[in-house]
Structure formats: C-alpha cells, structure tokens
Design an enzyme around this catalytic site. Sequence first.
Site, PDB file in Angstrom:
ATOM      1  N   LYS A 196       0.839  -1.197   0.000  1.00 47.97           N
ATOM      2  CA  LYS A 196       0.000   0.000   0.000  1.00 47.97           C
ATOM      3  C   LYS A 196       0.878   1.252   0.000  1.00 47.97           C
ATOM      4  O   LYS A 196       1.885   1.324   0.715  1.00 47.97           O
ATOM      5  CB  LYS A 196      -0.908  -0.019   1.229  1.00 47.97           C
ATOM      6  CG  LYS A 196      -1.892   1.139   1.314  1.00 47.97           C
ATOM      7  CD  LYS A 196      -2.790   0.955   2.532  1.00 47.97           C
ATOM      8  CE  LYS A 196      -3.741   2.112   2.740  1.00 47.97           C
ATOM      9  NZ  LYS A 196      -4.614   1.911   3.924  1.00 47.97           N
ATOM     10  N   SER A 220      -9.090   3.103   3.253  1.00 48.84           N
ATOM     11  CA  SER A 220      -8.080   3.650   2.374  1.00 48.84           C
ATOM     12  C   SER A 220      -7.301   2.604   1.583  1.00 48.84           C
ATOM     13  O   SER A 220      -6.467   2.961   0.750  1.00 48.84           O
ATOM     14  CB  SER A 220      -7.105   4.515   3.182  1.00 48.84           C
ATOM     15  OG  SER A 220      -6.418   3.728   4.158  1.00 48.84           O
ATOM     16  N   SER A 232      -9.977   0.962   7.376  1.00 48.07           N
ATOM     17  CA  SER A 232      -9.390   0.958   6.036  1.00 48.07           C
ATOM     18  C   SER A 232      -8.992  -0.407   5.502  1.00 48.07           C
ATOM     19  O   SER A 232      -8.611  -0.520   4.335  1.00 48.07           O
ATOM     20  CB  SER A 232      -8.179   1.896   5.991  1.00 48.07           C
ATOM     21  OG  SER A 232      -8.595   3.230   6.159  1.00 48.07           O
TER      22      SER A 232
END
Length: 498
Positions: free
Chosen positions: A104, A180, A204
């Site tokens: 990520k 996210s 997230s």
Amino acid sequence: MVQLTRRAFAGAPLALTACATVPAGRAPAAAGWPKGWPDATETAAAIRRGELTAQQAVGAAVDRALALQPKLNFLVASDFDRALARAATGPGAGPFAGVPFLIKDLDDYRGLPTRSGSFSQLPLPPAKGQGPLVDAFERAGAVVVGKSATPEYGFLPTTEPNVFGPTRNPWDPGRSSGGSSGGAAVAVAAGVVPFAHASDGGGSIRIPASCCGLFGLKPSRGRMVGTRGETKISDLSVDHVLTRSVRDSAAMFALTEDQGPDAQHPPVGLVSGPLRRKLRVGLVMDGMAGKAPSPEVRAATERSAKLMESLGHTVVETRWPMGQEFINDFLLLWSSGAAQLAAAIGKAAGRKPDTTLLEPFSLGMAEMYAKAPPGAFQAAMERLHAAAMAYDPWFVGNGFDVILSPVLSAPPPPLGWVGPNVAFDTLVERLIEYVGYTTYHNVVGAPAMSVPLNWTDAGLPVGTQFAARVGHEALLFQLAYQLEAAQPWAQRLPTVHA
C-alpha cells in the site's frame, strides 16, 4: 503473456492499455473456488510442486496488471522489472515464495516512491529503506510487483485521490472501491494478485473488503511486528492483508505477528481450522452516531445473524456502550493528524498549504482542528479513553464472545459521493452516517473483520463485521473459517476480472 518493455513504468503512475491472456492456474482444494483463481496458499503450493515457476506466477500478475490497470486504476507505481528479475532467480524461501504481492502506498518500499495519494509527496525521491513489516512480507516469500492506490494520507473511506484519479470497484466501475486500502482491494478482487498489504486506522481494511467482496481482518493494536511502541488510543492504525480466502489471511498473520519475548500479546500462531464451540453474539444494527443502516444493509446483516443462529450460535441484540458524541470526538482526533501533517508540509514548502499541495478535505480537517475551542481536544481524548475502557465490560457483562454488525451503512456508493472535493460540511455529514461501525475498534485497539457474506440484488458486495476483545484474533479466524465453509464466497467473480 504480453511482451512489453515494462521498465518505463517502474516507479511511475500507470496509464497502460495492454491486453493479456491469463494462463489458467490450479484451483485450490477449498470448495467453491473457480478454476484459474487460486489463492496465495495454492499458488505457493503449485510453485513448490513444480507445476508453476515463480517467474510464471509473477509474469502472469504483471500481465493482469497491465490489462486491468486502465479499467480500474489500482496501481500508482509498478516494480515489474525488479519483481521479474527476483522471480527469475527461483522462488526463494518462505511459505509464500514466488507469490505476487502489492504494498500500500502509505508505506515505504525500498526503491519505489511513497506518494500517499498526495500532490505534496510528488517531489520526494524513491524510498531508501522500508519498515519491519515490509521486511516480514518479503521474508514470507511475497514478491512485490508494485504499490497500490490510497486516498490522500488514508483520510477517506474511498480511494479517489486527486493526484491519481479514482480507483474503480470491479463489481461496478462507477462505484467506490472503499478506502483507504482501495487499490489493494481492487487488485485482489479482480484477480491481479491473490493478496495484498493493507492498513486500517478507522476501517481501512474492513471498508474496502466490504466494498469489494473480500475477507479483511484488522489486528489488535501492537500485534504485528514493529509496533511495540504503539500503546495509546491515538495509535489508531494497524497493518495486515486483504485476501479472498481466510487461510491466506491467517497464514500471513502468523508470519508477520510479533513473536518476540516482549511482544504486547501472546502470539496466535497459525489458525488452520474452524470454530469448535458455540458463541454468544451481540448484534448491533445502528451506527455509532445512532444512524440506521440502509434497508439493503439491514437485510444483509439480518441474514448474517440468521446464518450464525443456523450454526448453533446465540444472537442477542445490543447497543454500542459509548455515547453518540464518540464519532465527533473521533473526527477531532482524526483532524489533529491532518493538522500536524499540514503544518509539516507547509514548513517543508515554505508556504501555507493550499489545494496545489493538499486536497480540500485534508485542508478542511486541519482547519476543523485549528478552530476547535480551547480544551476541546483534551476533553475529546478523555471521552475516547472512557469509551475504550467500556469495551471489555460490555463484552464481559453480557457474556458476549463477538459482536456482529454492518461494516458500512450502505453498499458501495457512486464515485464522488464521499470524494475529497465534496463540500466539507456535506462530506462530514456523509462520513458520520456512512462510516458508523468501524472506528470504535481502532480506538479500543481490538480486532475486527469484514466477511463477504452478502450481495445486493444489483450484485454489490456487503460485508458483515465481527469484532472480538483485544488479542482474540484466533477466535475471529476460527469463526471466519466456519462461515467460509457454511456460505462460500470465492465462486463469485466481479464484473471486471482477470
């Protein structure tokens, strides 16, 4: 495989238009898995058996990324050449040796830039180092092929950063992928990679898992490697992976949890089988601000409760143990991070941040914190601490083993509905209603998971959240195995897939 010069794309945002044919993989032994969609566990096993080379596994993932990136926009930086070169030397060590993986883009990965979904990060050079969790992923054998998209600094529950554009949900490309960890979720759901790194500071991992039909478990605070200093309620964010199978998540968890003598929690180890006892389950239907879920989410949650009862568990309705001011207190804590970030970016730039550096929502949060009355932040932190202290007594006093709730108040919304350019006050109102189920566990530091048990009539995933007491990840994994066997989800393929 598509033969392209991939070096030109390394370390840069992708805008590619290749098509690829994906070689069929060996179907995993678990029931319900479609042919050609092996999970990470089966991919690694096929490599060990000699039925697939690491180079073939990584090369196929690269081709899938090239084919689907223009449609879904889940990558912000590729590392195709290094990944292929690493795979060409052989699978290496580790249980997941040779399996393609994504990091990520909130975390550093040596040799690639860290953009954090923000214009403010574009001038920075590639990272020269990386954290202990990324090291652990590589020790496990995962081969990083790139970095996945995230909203600006992970602030929003959708992945639509102005700097890179929206990441699209493979079940309906006009809808949000969640956030996210939206880029990671899309890449896994669409079959580009079998699992991917994700993090969770307010939902997230669980939110994109719900939006994209995946399994996503948020660990306890201080559980994973490199997190021994994280002990306060303001230490919200934790890391793990997004997967299609429970076994992939459980295996990577065992490989990346802190197992040292001074670990905050006793190690869980590898959880490899389903639950063997009956549970008392607390069912929470309304969100933390007292908002009811949409009819579709309510129906999905009721179906999940009935599934639990059919498995012999006892389900009892309950309510959150904290007041409705919790969500506003959480937003103030969230905005304090934006204020600190804006101050640091402004200092580095030598000017007050504007929309050329930060998105309107990030600037709005920094302003919210700046305008808070004297003492408001301290009062909010005291209430959040009290809310965290109410969590265990809630479980113990009612005899609950787990809490069942929605993950979100609605199915994946259209792109733009909770995007960064919505008027700030309107966006805050939408967030309070939409993200009303996940933030409490970050404040408490407790584990929680989104399990893909339901889809709407329109074919959109709706995850169900299960939460446990701090340190009880083993219970959640065992329950997840039981649910996966009772109501398999892996046979469902999104509209856009490899």
